[in-house]
Design a protein around this motif. Structure first.
Motif, PDB file in Angstrom:
ATOM      1  N   HIS A 104      19.644  99.855  65.567  1.00  0.00           N
ATOM      2  CA  HIS A 104      18.460  99.328  65.408  1.00  0.00           C
ATOM      3  C   HIS A 104      18.591  98.566  63.770  1.00  0.00           C
ATOM      4  O   HIS A 104      17.496  98.961  63.130  1.00  0.00           O
ATOM      5  CB  HIS A 104      17.400 100.234  65.469  1.00  0.00           C
ATOM      6  N   ILE A 106       7.432 102.122  63.071  1.00  0.00           N
ATOM      7  CA  ILE A 106       7.261 102.478  64.649  1.00  0.00           C
ATOM      8  C   ILE A 106       8.681 102.012  65.439  1.00  0.00           C
ATOM      9  O   ILE A 106       8.982 102.842  66.201  1.00  0.00           O
ATOM     10  CB  ILE A 106       6.070 102.087  65.154  1.00  0.00           C
ATOM     11  N   ALA A 107       8.906 100.955  65.220  1.00  0.00           N
ATOM     12  CA  ALA A 107      10.185 100.472  65.934  1.00  0.00           C
ATOM     13  C   ALA A 107      11.503 101.309  65.563  1.00  0.00           C
ATOM     14  O   ALA A 107      12.234 101.721  66.264  1.00  0.00           O
ATOM     15  CB  ALA A 107      10.511  99.236  65.596  1.00  0.00           C
ATOM     16  N   LYS A 112      11.355 104.424  64.386  1.00  0.00           N
ATOM     17  CA  LYS A 112      10.892 105.657  65.010  1.00  0.00           C
ATOM     18  C   LYS A 112      11.432 106.058  66.456  1.00  0.00           C
ATOM     19  O   LYS A 112      12.031 106.681  66.947  1.00  0.00           O
ATOM     20  CB  LYS A 112       9.604 106.053  64.714  1.00  0.00           C
ATOM     21  N   LEU A 113      10.945 104.841  67.214  1.00  0.00           N
ATOM     22  CA  LEU A 113      11.354 104.753  68.663  1.00  0.00           C
ATOM     23  C   LEU A 113      12.737 104.776  68.859  1.00  0.00           C
ATOM     24  O   LEU A 113      13.375 105.522  69.749  1.00  0.00           O
ATOM     25  CB  LEU A 113      10.422 103.668  69.172  1.00  0.00           C
ATOM     26  N   ALA A 114      13.460 103.951  68.119  1.00  0.00           N
ATOM     27  CA  ALA A 114      14.736 103.765  68.328  1.00  0.00           C
ATOM     28  C   ALA A 114      15.499 105.114  67.965  1.00  0.00           C
ATOM     29  O   ALA A 114      16.447 105.553  68.601  1.00  0.00           O
ATOM     30  CB  ALA A 114      15.325 102.605  67.403  1.00  0.00           C
ATOM     31  N   LEU A 115      15.205 105.678  66.807  1.00  0.00           N
ATOM     32  CA  LEU A 115      15.531 107.004  66.682  1.00  0.00           C
ATOM     33  C   LEU A 115      15.406 108.136  67.546  1.00  0.00           C
ATOM     34  O   LEU A 115      16.268 108.872  67.972  1.00  0.00           O
ATOM     35  CB  LEU A 115      15.184 107.512  65.313  1.00  0.00           C
ATOM     36  N   LYS A 116      14.193 107.924  68.024  1.00  0.00           N
ATOM     37  CA  LYS A 116      13.864 108.908  69.277  1.00  0.00           C
ATOM     38  C   LYS A 116      14.978 108.838  70.362  1.00  0.00           C
ATOM     39  O   LYS A 116      15.382 109.741  71.025  1.00  0.00           O
ATOM     40  CB  LYS A 116      12.560 108.567  69.612  1.00  0.00           C
ATOM     41  N   PHE A 117      15.108 107.555  70.749  1.00  0.00           N
ATOM     42  CA  PHE A 117      16.133 107.081  71.913  1.00  0.00           C
ATOM     43  C   PHE A 117      17.424 107.741  71.652  1.00  0.00           C
ATOM     44  O   PHE A 117      18.035 108.358  72.634  1.00  0.00           O
ATOM     45  CB  PHE A 117      15.974 105.546  72.024  1.00  0.00           C
ATOM     46  N   LEU A 130      18.311 110.129  69.530  1.00  0.00           N
ATOM     47  CA  LEU A 130      18.498 111.502  69.684  1.00  0.00           C
ATOM     48  C   LEU A 130      18.288 112.111  71.167  1.00  0.00           C
ATOM     49  O   LEU A 130      18.927 113.247  71.276  1.00  0.00           O
ATOM     50  CB  LEU A 130      17.234 112.182  68.365  1.00  0.00           C
ATOM     51  N   GLY A 148      21.157 100.180  55.018  1.00  0.00           N
ATOM     52  CA  GLY A 148      20.665 101.390  55.731  1.00  0.00           C
ATOM     53  C   GLY A 148      19.385 101.969  55.074  1.00  0.00           C
ATOM     54  O   GLY A 148      19.375 102.361  53.839  1.00  0.00           O
ATOM     55  N   LYS A 149      18.458 102.257  56.158  1.00  0.00           N
ATOM     56  CA  LYS A 149      17.058 102.882  55.363  1.00  0.00           C
ATOM     57  C   LYS A 149      17.113 104.459  55.836  1.00  0.00           C
ATOM     58  O   LYS A 149      16.342 105.251  55.220  1.00  0.00           O
ATOM     59  CB  LYS A 149      15.862 102.187  56.241  1.00  0.00           C
ATOM     60  N   TYR A 150      17.877 104.622  56.872  1.00  0.00           N
ATOM     61  CA  TYR A 150      17.967 106.255  57.342  1.00  0.00           C
ATOM     62  C   TYR A 150      19.520 106.335  57.769  1.00  0.00           C
ATOM     63  O   TYR A 150      20.001 105.497  58.146  1.00  0.00           O
ATOM     64  CB  TYR A 150      16.871 106.349  58.169  1.00  0.00           C
ATOM     65  N   VAL A 151      19.863 107.646  57.947  1.00  0.00           N
ATOM     66  CA  VAL A 151      21.138 108.017  58.093  1.00  0.00           C
ATOM     67  C   VAL A 151      21.040 109.232  59.096  1.00  0.00           C
ATOM     68  O   VAL A 151      20.154 110.122  59.162  1.00  0.00           O
ATOM     69  CB  VAL A 151      22.017 108.465  57.127  1.00  0.00           C
TER      70      VAL A 151
END
Lengths: 202, 181
Positions: B60, B107-108, B110-115, B117, B156-159
């Motif tokens: 994402h 939110i986008a 977070k949902l992509a990360l949820k997917f 994980l 990258g905003k998160y890893v």
């Protein structure tokens, strides 16, 4: 699903049916006490025309199965795609879709997916009320709404297949690297702390 | 330079764009469509480090995924792609995961990360026989993707670290944090 024998007016659950109609004799309190919740929702405000039952067939509550919810959300995505690629929404069409999303969101039991559904609604409403000079154009807002709606759709598909979704909000902060916070699943906390200690050479 | 695979794949894309930047080889696995939009480029970069390899992918746009415990066959990590959206999943010896972020995710994200994980959790249960992983040398084109799809880890905003958390993982996070400053 549920203990229908406790509530004689509850229609027997059948996986082949996408909507469960609950008769009027079941009290709201009773339903909330049952395992059927939180899928309880009044049918009328969902719009009888959008349901595969006639209005007279339900007098109480309507429960959507995961499949029914998924199919309806696919409808939301299609509508947003139309707004994005074919014609921009009017205030009325956006309001109708927004209300429909709000109705569907109440059936989404995963809090984070529900948050996503409600974010789609907010973006849609913002798109039709956007003022000149705003950073994002209505089209950009609709595209963002479409993008988030697709992520919601993918997660609903997993749920419909019986997959248990990870809760991002349940990740626990376990440390920090150069101001970036490290999160990990709660269950692995002890092992992760040990891993962090080893890394630091403690 | 011969066109050579850097990983083995369970599913073949339409083609693979090769980009060599600062000595690093990035392969972009390309499909005409993901679920809803045309042009899907999924970058994969293999990092050779002391004691093995790591694989770096993107989720994402703003999420970096460092696969720190990849399973290796004939010296190459094994990659499968999530149906429809083609998110790369590197078969791992260890499926623990850690999320590292500098700020609140939208939110986008977070949902992509949820997917992602959720998929990692599923992967723990799935057997991956080695014989399904193939080479893709015939699909490589020596041409980078369009600029808007290029993989720039400094965005990258998160890893997400998948596998063991060790000094190599921590060094990578430090590297990303320094570039983002």
């Amino acid at each position: 699903m549920g203990n229908s024998s406790t509530y004689t007016s509850v229609a027997p659950y059948s996986p082949s049916r996408d909507i469960i109609v609950v008769g009027g004799e079941a009290s709201l309190e009773g339903l909330y006490a049952s395992t059927l919740t939180p899928l309880v929702y009044t049918g009328r405000s969902l719009g009888a025309d959008k349901l595969s039952v006639e209005p007279e067939e339900y007098v109480g509550f309507i429960l959507l199965t995961q499949r029914a919810l998924l199919e309806r959300w696919e409808g939301v995505v299609s509508r947003l795609a139309e707004f994005s690629r074919v014609r921009a929404p009017t205030s009325l069409s956006a309001l109708k879709l927004s209300n429909y999303i709000a109705s569907l969101a109440q059936h989404i039991d995963d809090e984070e997916v529900r948050e996503g559904a409600l974010a789609v609604r907010s973006l849609l409403r913002e798109a039709v009320s956007v003022q000149a000079g705003r950073a994002e154009s209505p089209r950009q807002l609709i595209n963002r709404a479409l993008h988030v709606s697709l992520l919601v759709l993918e997660l609903l598909k997993l749920q419909e297949k019986g997959v248990r979704l990870v809760k991002v909000g349940d990740l626990e902060e376990i440390g920090e690297v150069k101001g970036w916070k490290i999160y990990a699943p709660r269950r692995d906390r002890a092992r992760q702390r040990q891993a962090r200690k080893s890394t630091r050479g403690d | 330079m011969p066109r050579e695979e850097i990983v083995l794949v369970s599913d073949k894309p339409v083609r693979v764009h090769e980009e060599i930047k600062d000595g690093k080889v990035i392969h972009y696995f390309y499909w005409h469509f993901d679920l809803y939009k045309p042009y899907d480029y999924e970058p994969v970069n293999v990092r050779e480090i002391e004691g093995g390899v790591q694989v770096l992918t993107r989720v994402h746009w703003t999420g970096l995924v460092l696969w720190n415990s990849p399973r290796v066959l004939e010296g190459k990590p094994l990659v499968t792609f999530v149906g429809g959206v083609h998110t790369p999943i590197i078969i791992s010896e260890n499926w623990d995961y850690y999320v590292v972020s500098r700020e609140e995710l939208d939110i986008a994200e977070k949902l992509a990360l949820k997917f992602l994980l959720t998929f990692i959790e599923l992967m723990k249960l799935h057997p991956w026989p080695e014989e399904i992983f193939k080479d893709y040398g015939d699909l490589i084109v020596e041409e980078p993707p369009p600029p808007e799809y290029e993989f720039d880890p400094s965005h990258g905003k998160y890893v997400v670290i998948v596998g063991v958390w060790d000094e190599r993982a921590e060094n990578f996070v430090e590297e990303v944090a320094e570039k983002a400053e």
